[in-house]
Design a protein around this motif. Structure first.
Motif, PDB file in Angstrom:
ATOM      1  N   ASP A  24       0.826  -1.208   0.000  1.00  0.00           N
ATOM      2  CA  ASP A  24       0.000   0.000   0.000  1.00  0.00           C
ATOM      3  C   ASP A  24       0.859   1.256   0.000  1.00  0.00           C
ATOM      4  OD1 ASP A  24      -2.874  -0.966   0.377  1.00  0.00           O
ATOM      5  OD2 ASP A  24      -1.792  -2.091   1.912  1.00  0.00           O
ATOM      6  N   MET A  47      -8.870  -3.531   3.434  1.00  0.00           N
ATOM      7  CA  MET A  47      -8.680  -2.110   3.712  1.00  0.00           C
ATOM      8  C   MET A  47      -8.996  -1.203   2.510  1.00  0.00           C
ATOM      9  SD  MET A  47      -6.507   0.568   3.359  1.00  0.00           S
ATOM     10  CE  MET A  47      -4.781   0.208   3.100  1.00  0.00           C
ATOM     11  N   THR A  65     -11.980   1.575   2.158  1.00  0.00           N
ATOM     12  CA  THR A  65     -11.601   2.961   1.847  1.00  0.00           C
ATOM     13  C   THR A  65     -12.483   3.526   0.727  1.00  0.00           C
ATOM     14  OG1 THR A  65      -9.309   2.477   2.437  1.00  0.00           O
ATOM     15  CG2 THR A  65      -9.684   4.410   1.062  1.00  0.00           C
ATOM     16  N   ALA A  73      -6.135  -0.181  -6.588  1.00  0.00           N
ATOM     17  CA  ALA A  73      -6.862  -0.948  -5.569  1.00  0.00           C
ATOM     18  C   ALA A  73      -8.146  -0.244  -5.141  1.00  0.00           C
ATOM     19  CB  ALA A  73      -5.948  -1.149  -4.360  1.00  0.00           C
ATOM     20  N   ASN A 110      -6.951  10.803  -5.401  1.00  0.00           N
ATOM     21  CA  ASN A 110      -5.936   9.807  -5.035  1.00  0.00           C
ATOM     22  C   ASN A 110      -4.521  10.289  -5.302  1.00  0.00           C
ATOM     23  OD1 ASN A 110      -7.461   7.557  -4.112  1.00  0.00           O
ATOM     24  ND2 ASN A 110      -7.999   7.020  -6.214  1.00  0.00           N
ATOM     25  N   MET A 138      -9.739   8.916   6.836  1.00  0.00           N
ATOM     26  CA  MET A 138      -8.843   7.783   7.084  1.00  0.00           C
ATOM     27  C   MET A 138      -9.683   6.527   7.243  1.00  0.00           C
ATOM     28  SD  MET A 138      -5.603   8.115   7.349  1.00  0.00           S
ATOM     29  CE  MET A 138      -4.524   9.521   7.186  1.00  0.00           C
ATOM     30  N   PHE A 156       4.749   3.283  -7.150  1.00  0.00           N
ATOM     31  CA  PHE A 156       5.103   4.692  -7.390  1.00  0.00           C
ATOM     32  C   PHE A 156       5.561   4.937  -8.827  1.00  0.00           C
ATOM     33  CE2 PHE A 156       5.542   3.653  -2.937  1.00  0.00           C
ATOM     34  CZ  PHE A 156       4.631   4.544  -2.410  1.00  0.00           C
TER      35      PHE A 156
HETATM   36  P1  NDP Z   1      -3.035   1.965  -6.439  1.00  0.00           P
HETATM   37  O1  NDP Z   1      -3.382   0.544  -6.560  1.00  0.00           O
HETATM   38  O2  NDP Z   1      -3.867   2.978  -7.151  1.00  0.00           O
HETATM   39  O3  NDP Z   1      -1.513   2.119  -6.854  1.00  0.00           O
HETATM   40  C1  NDP Z   1      -0.920   3.354  -6.944  1.00  0.00           C
HETATM   41  C2  NDP Z   1      -1.126   3.970  -8.339  1.00  0.00           C
HETATM   42  O4  NDP Z   1      -0.924   5.368  -8.251  1.00  0.00           O
HETATM   43  C3  NDP Z   1      -0.121   3.511  -9.365  1.00  0.00           C
HETATM   44  O5  NDP Z   1      -0.469   2.281  -9.956  1.00  0.00           O
HETATM   45  C4  NDP Z   1      -0.143   4.647 -10.361  1.00  0.00           C
HETATM   46  O6  NDP Z   1      -1.169   4.421 -11.316  1.00  0.00           O
HETATM   47  C5  NDP Z   1      -0.552   5.861  -9.507  1.00  0.00           C
HETATM   48  N1  NDP Z   1       0.572   6.791  -9.352  1.00  0.00           N
HETATM   49  C6  NDP Z   1       1.792   6.534  -8.858  1.00  0.00           C
HETATM   50  N2  NDP Z   1       2.563   7.635  -8.886  1.00  0.00           N
HETATM   51  C7  NDP Z   1       1.795   8.616  -9.427  1.00  0.00           C
HETATM   52  C8  NDP Z   1       2.018   9.988  -9.724  1.00  0.00           C
HETATM   53  N3  NDP Z   1       3.195  10.572  -9.473  1.00  0.00           N
HETATM   54  N4  NDP Z   1       1.013  10.696 -10.276  1.00  0.00           N
HETATM   55  C9  NDP Z   1      -0.166  10.115 -10.539  1.00  0.00           C
HETATM   56  N5  NDP Z   1      -0.446   8.828 -10.281  1.00  0.00           N
HETATM   57  C10 NDP Z   1       0.522   8.088  -9.728  1.00  0.00           C
HETATM   58  O7  NDP Z   1      -2.984   2.378  -4.908  1.00  0.00           O
HETATM   59  P2  NDP Z   1      -4.203   2.384  -3.867  1.00  0.00           P
HETATM   60  O8  NDP Z   1      -5.482   2.228  -4.593  1.00  0.00           O
HETATM   61  O9  NDP Z   1      -3.869   1.459  -2.782  1.00  0.00           O
HETATM   62  O10 NDP Z   1      -4.130   3.869  -3.279  1.00  0.00           O
HETATM   63  C11 NDP Z   1      -4.680   4.959  -3.993  1.00  0.00           C
HETATM   64  C12 NDP Z   1      -4.628   6.200  -3.114  1.00  0.00           C
HETATM   65  O11 NDP Z   1      -5.435   6.004  -1.960  1.00  0.00           O
HETATM   66  C13 NDP Z   1      -3.236   6.532  -2.603  1.00  0.00           C
HETATM   67  O12 NDP Z   1      -3.087   7.937  -2.606  1.00  0.00           O
HETATM   68  C14 NDP Z   1      -3.265   6.023  -1.169  1.00  0.00           C
HETATM   69  O13 NDP Z   1      -2.349   6.677  -0.345  1.00  0.00           O
HETATM   70  C15 NDP Z   1      -4.699   6.318  -0.800  1.00  0.00           C
HETATM   71  N6  NDP Z   1      -5.257   5.541   0.314  1.00  0.00           N
HETATM   72  C16 NDP Z   1      -5.800   6.229   1.366  1.00  0.00           C
HETATM   73  C17 NDP Z   1      -6.423   5.600   2.403  1.00  0.00           C
HETATM   74  C18 NDP Z   1      -7.058   6.400   3.480  1.00  0.00           C
HETATM   75  O14 NDP Z   1      -7.465   5.846   4.497  1.00  0.00           O
HETATM   76  N7  NDP Z   1      -7.192   7.699   3.320  1.00  0.00           N
HETATM   77  C19 NDP Z   1      -6.444   4.124   2.465  1.00  0.00           C
HETATM   78  C20 NDP Z   1      -5.891   3.464   1.277  1.00  0.00           C
HETATM   79  C21 NDP Z   1      -5.313   4.168   0.254  1.00  0.00           C
HETATM   80  P3  NDP Z   1      -1.127   5.087 -12.769  1.00  0.00           P
HETATM   81  O15 NDP Z   1      -0.429   4.112 -13.663  1.00  0.00           O
HETATM   82  O16 NDP Z   1      -2.558   5.256 -13.094  1.00  0.00           O
HETATM   83  O17 NDP Z   1      -0.368   6.368 -12.640  1.00  0.00           O
END
Ligand code: NDP
Length: 338
Positions: free
Chosen positions: A47, A131, A135, A160, A225, A278, A323
């Motif tokens: 994550d 999780m 979310t 995710a 996101n 969160m 990332f």
């Molecule tokens: P993902 O499965 O979406 O994986 C991360 C994706 O983010 C990557 O595959 C990529 O997709 C994209 N990414 C990476 N770097 C960048 C960038 N610099 N600019 C734009 N896009 C980027 O992750 P999750 O679904 O697990 O998480 C998504 C978001 O939700 C995150 O910000 C995470 O921190 C947040 N989150 C928050 C929670 C909360 O409680 N508030 C709980 C769980 C997650 P692509 O190829 O499309 O760029």
């Protein structure tokens, strides 16, 4: 006990070398008289928020920093191998905060959830039934407050969380557009997850123009996101009284100096509600969510795409891949197949 440890604190973009796969002694029994349990880890989750825990903070963060030399911890699915806790029996399938290792001694089993739908893929409990699923559900419904017909935009839409937000929005009768970082992901959004439209943000010279093209009447809900330039372009395209559930800002996690967003006054001009949340504040609703989501999965109303790395040796690369966008769907690691 094979385990993944943090080698050193990270600044900037993380590398595989910041972590190390080592072998240590496994705890296979519960200390006499304790209410702990031992879990055999089957799947562990990768994550984005783990990146924050790899940095040393000079003031307490919302989750504790990892400690160099110690095993990484995160959500995972496991089987109970030994237990001194009355509510957890040997053989139970559970998910909760565990180690990136083969066996974990869990001092507080009551922080774990029971798996009530083992007929669905167990790995789903790191994603759609775990999780990230909670979310998406909490952020979209409780924070986003959607109405039928709303125009919804989701970033990191194939990930995710994002793939579920889009599908929940469609189930609510919204118009949904997602952005993602490859043509393969855009194709998934349109063909598998039922988004109305999707685009590859890496191919758009001008994000503002892209959003105007997909939302000529503006955006009611932006499920945030990624942050940064995407947020800036979105703010100019929001409708009056729009909502922005702020889930995460992954584009900022590896920057030593976060980018500025220059048009925050749009929050005032358009009377927007931008609200962070969160997932752990919603853990008390988990079993309600589990039933609802398991129902959608069984009825075929929601589908889920996972990206499974095989073995703990692959875990460091899998984590870093979040990332660079290497993951297609929910990234997880298979530690043992039961
Ligand atoms: P993902 O499965 O979406 O994986 C991360 C994706 O983010 C990557 O595959 C990529 O997709 C994209 N990414 C990476 N770097 C960048 C960038 N610099 N600019 C734009 N896009 C980027 O992750 P999750 O679904 O697990 O998480 C998504 C978001 O939700 C995150 O910000 C995470 O921190 C947040 N989150 C928050 C929670 C909360 O409680 N508030 C709980 C769980 C997650 P692509 O190829 O499309 O760029």
């Amino acid at each position: 006990n094979k385990m993944v440890i943090l080698k050193r604190y990270v600044t900037g973009f993380p590398s595989e070398d910041d972590m190390e796969v080592v072998t240590g002694t496994a705890h296979l029994a519960v200390p006499p008289g304790s209410a702990a349990m031992v879990v055999k880890n089957l799947y562990v989750s990768c994550d984005p928020y783990m990146r924050g825990r790899m940095t040393k903070h000079d003031r307490p963060s919302y989750v504790p920093d990892f400690v160099p030399g110690e095993v990484l911890v995160n959500f995972g699915v496991g089987k109970v191998m030994a237990s001194g806790h009355p509510d957890f029996k040997v053989g139970d399938l559970v998910w909760g905060m565990t180690g990136w290792e083969e066996y974990t001694l869990v001092p507080k089993p009551e922080t774990f959830f029971k798996i009530n739908h083992p007929e669905l893929p167990l790995s789903y409990y790191t994603g759609v039934l775990g999780m990230p699923g909670l979310t998406a559900w909490a952020g979209f419904f409780d924070v986003g407050k959607p109405k039928k017909g709303d125009y919804v935009f989701v970033s990191a839409a194939s990930g995710a969380v994002g793939q579920l937000v889009g599908q929940l929005a469609k189930l609510t009768g919204c118009y949904v557009v997602g952005s993602a970082g490859s043509d393969e992901k855009v194709n998934l959004l349109k063909t598998k997850f039922g988004f109305d439209e999707a685009f590859n943000y890496k191919k758009e010279q001008d994000l503002d123009a892209a959003l105007r093209r997909y939302f000529p009447e503006g955006i009611d809900i932006y499920f945030e996101n990624v942050g940064g330039q995407t947020l800036e372009a979105v703010l100019d395209n929001m409708r009056v009284h729009g909502r922005i559930p702020v889930c995460g800002m992954i584009s900022q996690y590896n920057l030593e100096q976060p980018e500025g967003v220059h048009n925050l006054f749009q929050v005032v001009a358009k009377r927007l509600r931008m609200e962070g949340f969160m997932v752990f504040d919603y853990f008390n609703q988990y079993y309600k969510f589990e039933e609802e989501m398991a129902g959608y999965l069984k009825e075929g109303k929601v589908s889920y795409v996972e990206d499974v790395a095989d073995g703990l040796e692959k875990a460091p690369a899998a984590l870093i891949g979040l990332f660079t966008g290497r993951n297609v769907g929910k990234q997880l690691v298979a530690v043992a197949r039961e």
